[in-house]
Design a protein around this motif. Structure first.
Motif, PDB file in Angstrom:
ATOM      1  N   LEU A 175       0.815  -1.222   0.000  1.00 13.08           N
ATOM      2  CA  LEU A 175       0.000   0.000   0.000  1.00 13.08           C
ATOM      3  C   LEU A 175       0.845   1.267   0.000  1.00 13.08           C
ATOM      4  CD1 LEU A 175      -2.718  -1.068   2.607  1.00 13.08           C
ATOM      5  CD2 LEU A 175      -2.935  -1.027   0.117  1.00 13.08           C
ATOM      6  N   GLY A 176       2.167   1.120   0.048  1.00 15.48           N
ATOM      7  CA  GLY A 176       3.028   2.294   0.084  1.00 15.48           C
ATOM      8  C   GLY A 176       2.896   3.088   1.369  1.00 15.48           C
ATOM      9  N   MET A 177       2.804   2.409   2.492  1.00 14.84           N
ATOM     10  CA  MET A 177       2.609   3.062   3.784  1.00 14.84           C
ATOM     11  C   MET A 177       3.825   2.835   4.662  1.00 14.84           C
ATOM     12  SD  MET A 177      -1.323   1.798   4.421  1.00 14.84           S
ATOM     13  CE  MET A 177      -1.412   2.508   6.055  1.00 14.84           C
ATOM     14  N   PRO A 178       4.064   3.721   5.645  1.00 19.08           N
ATOM     15  CA  PRO A 178       5.176   3.501   6.582  1.00 19.08           C
ATOM     16  C   PRO A 178       4.879   2.358   7.541  1.00 19.08           C
ATOM     17  CG  PRO A 178       3.936   5.454   7.195  1.00 19.08           C
ATOM     18  CD  PRO A 178       3.379   5.013   5.875  1.00 19.08           C
ATOM     19  N   PHE A 179       5.919   1.925   8.233  1.00 16.87           N
ATOM     20  CA  PHE A 179       5.824   0.743   9.076  1.00 16.87           C
ATOM     21  C   PHE A 179       6.485   1.015  10.420  1.00 16.87           C
ATOM     22  CE2 PHE A 179       8.225  -2.976  10.601  1.00 16.87           C
ATOM     23  CZ  PHE A 179       7.171  -3.793  10.968  1.00 16.87           C
ATOM     24  N   ALA A 180       5.886   0.477  11.484  1.00 14.65           N
ATOM     25  CA  ALA A 180       6.452   0.561  12.828  1.00 14.65           C
ATOM     26  C   ALA A 180       6.335  -0.802  13.491  1.00 14.65           C
ATOM     27  CB  ALA A 180       5.740   1.626  13.662  1.00 14.65           C
ATOM     28  N   LEU A 181       7.113  -0.983  14.550  1.00  9.85           N
ATOM     29  CA  LEU A 181       7.180  -2.277  15.222  1.00  9.85           C
ATOM     30  C   LEU A 181       7.149  -2.067  16.727  1.00  9.85           C
ATOM     31  CD1 LEU A 181       7.819  -5.394  15.281  1.00  9.85           C
ATOM     32  CD2 LEU A 181      10.232  -4.724  15.275  1.00  9.85           C
ATOM     33  N   ILE A 182       6.412  -2.932  17.404  1.00  3.00           N
ATOM     34  CA  ILE A 182       6.412  -2.947  18.863  1.00  3.00           C
ATOM     35  C   ILE A 182       7.257  -4.122  19.311  1.00  3.00           C
ATOM     36  CG2 ILE A 182       5.000  -3.282  20.926  1.00  3.00           C
ATOM     37  CD1 ILE A 182       2.775  -1.782  19.584  1.00  3.00           C
ATOM     38  N   HIS A 183       8.294  -3.815  20.055  1.00  2.00           N
ATOM     39  CA  HIS A 183       9.194  -4.849  20.556  1.00  2.00           C
ATOM     40  C   HIS A 183       8.759  -5.241  21.954  1.00  2.00           C
ATOM     41  CE1 HIS A 183      12.686  -7.198  21.482  1.00  2.00           C
ATOM     42  NE2 HIS A 183      13.058  -6.384  22.445  1.00  2.00           N
ATOM     43  N   LYS A 184       8.484  -6.533  22.127  1.00  2.21           N
ATOM     44  CA  LYS A 184       8.032  -7.031  23.411  1.00  2.21           C
ATOM     45  C   LYS A 184       9.181  -7.806  24.067  1.00  2.21           C
ATOM     46  CE  LYS A 184       4.050  -8.968  23.344  1.00  2.21           C
ATOM     47  NZ  LYS A 184       3.023 -10.024  23.138  1.00  2.21           N
TER      48      LYS A 184
END
Length: 480
Positions: free
Chosen positions: A307-316
């Protein structure tokens, strides 16, 4: 309408069964599913499946074990009834989360569930090793329950044998006995000698102030707790029951397909989620895709890239070894969600602890809205109450498991239909077979037409040559 197939629906998801059959324009198969008074499952196929392709639909929501046994019995019944091919369709595969078993550094799978034996004050470690020592390591200290190891007793006997005087029974191995050699009942198998008692003072244990001299052998609790590989077992059960093909959607671990010796189609719910983002989330290009844990990073990045969108991640951080402590593990956001709409993407939500904590973290980091897009919304236990009280604005799930009761209790819940996906997957092989028959028929017609054409061409060429020869002969005769 497709022919020569039978679709049998299990008792786990009647609504999905009806949707698939309506899409295929065929009636659902006639099957009796019930239970005996003792609780055993009863399956009876009430129509002929001889020589047909049978598709059995059974999800794993609700009573997972009952649904699994029902599916296995139905597969076996169809194979016994001479079905040509049996395909098991499991939108949510049972026990798919039990394929990744924790291993320690020596390679032994260990159970780290919370119990009285793995508390901090219990002297047991999951890195414990067996009694047999490594050649390069000193022998272990043995058990701590007050009983000497058998190998130590044998060593003592060997030392005594080395100093035995055959002419004097008061020396050597019989020195501890005043009345000659011991009886059978006095040997090491039934009592502990005075020498070994002096060697190991821990034999007498104090329990509630009482001294227990000859403590019975007790294996150390929690020692080498092996975990059953339920995922491999379910794969073997389906294969042994007679399944020729398995269809499922968004396996929790793609490695699960390697447990099978038969074809496994792992369908993706990603296109449904991408379509929802495009059509239902305003200004989705300004939103951000977030993975609630590291395990779903590939799934989330695939949607973000598409979709051409930015990405983030939650580190557990799951540093605690106890499963009960893992749900309180700290979470850290990698990426910027300030002033954006955050879209959590995951394959499954069971207790909803992960996504609700992730939503709280995203709101604290400045997200304006938080969506949760999930393929399988199991939502067991108090998951619905958690979602209602959480910072989530909307939770989108598919109907791979029944969602009627969940929708009544949760106004934030929205359900996407997956029945047409499985219906088209059922239809495609049949279309392929029909296309192959049509192709072969067309090839046959073309070959026959070519033969006829060349035959006619040869005949015409022969007639033309004959005419030319006759003309030339007549011309020669006329000019002679």
């Amino acid at each position: 309408m497709v022919r020569n197939i039978v679709v049998l629906g299990g008792s786990s998801h009647p609504q999905l069964n009806a949707t698939i059959c309506d899409h295929l324009q065929i009636p659902i198969g006639n099957v009796l599913l019930s239970k005996f008074s003792v609780g055993e499952t009863r399956v009876e196929i009430k129509e002929s499946v001889r020589g047909k392709d049978v598709y059995i639909l059974q999800s794993s929501g609700g009573s997972v074990n009952d649904h699994l046994i029902e599916l296995l019995i139905a597969i076996s019944a169809c194979k016994t009834a001479s079905a040509r091919k049996v395909t098991a369709i499991l939108p949510l595969f049972p026990y798919s989360r039990q394929s990744d078993i924790p291993y320690n550094k020596t390679g032994a799978p260990l159970s780290k569930a919370s119990n009285c034996y793995n508390k901090p004050d219990f002297p047991y470690s999951f890195e414990s090793k067996p009694q047999t020592p490594h050649p390069d390591h000193p022998p272990s200290a043995g058990l701590t329950n007050g009983v000497n190891g058998l190998h130590k007793g044998l060593e003592n006997l060997q030392v005594d044998d080395a100093i035995v005087d055959p002419h004097n029974q008061q020396n050597g191995r019989y020195a501890n006995y005043n009345r000659g050699p011991p009886k059978r009942s006095d040997t090491l198998d039934s009592q502990i000698s005075n020498t070994s008692r002096q060697h190991n003072l821990s034999t007498s244990t104090m329990i509630n102030g009482n001294s227990h001299q000859d403590a019975q052998f007790q294996p150390r609790p929690g020692y080498k707790q092996w975990v059953a590989q339920a995922g491999t077992l379910v794969a073997d059960l389906l294969t042994c029951a007679g399944a020729d093909h398995v269809m499922t959607m968004d396996l929790h671990d793609p490695q699960y397909q390697g447990f099978f010796d038969i074809p496994v189609d792992n369908l993706y719910g990603r296109p449904l989620l991408k379509r929802y983002i495009r059509n239902e989330i305003p200004n989705y290009q300004q939103a951000i895709i977030v993975s609630p844990d590291a395990g779903g990073a590939k799934r989330a990045t695939a949607i973000a890239d598409g979709l051409g969108m930015p990405f983030a991640l939650i580190h557990k951080e799951r540093r605690p070894t106890k499963i009960t402590d893992r749900q309180n593990a700290s979470m850290m956001l990698v990426g910027d969600v300030s002033g954006r709409t955050a879209i959590l993407v995951d394959d499954l939500a069971d207790t909803s602890n992960t996504i609700t904590r992730a939503a709280k973290l995203l709101k604290n980091q400045g997200a304006t809205k938080v969506y949760a897009l999930l393929t399988h919304g199991v939502l067991s236990g108090d998951a619905i109450d958690r979602i209602n009280a959480s910072a989530l604005d909307k939770v989108v799930v598919t109907n791979s498991v029944p969602q009627e009761e969940h929708k009544k209790r949760c106004p934030k819940l929205e359900v996407l239909e997956v029945g047409h996906i499985f219906a088209e997957v059922i239809r495609f092989p049949l279309i392929g077979m029909m296309t192959d028959l049509i192709r072969r028929f067309v090839e046959f017609i073309m070959v026959r037409a070519s033969v006829c054409y060349f035959s006619m061409t040869r005949l015409r060429s022969a007639d033309l040559a004959s005419k030319v020869w006759r003309s030339a002969k007549n011309f020669k005769l006329q000019n002679m």
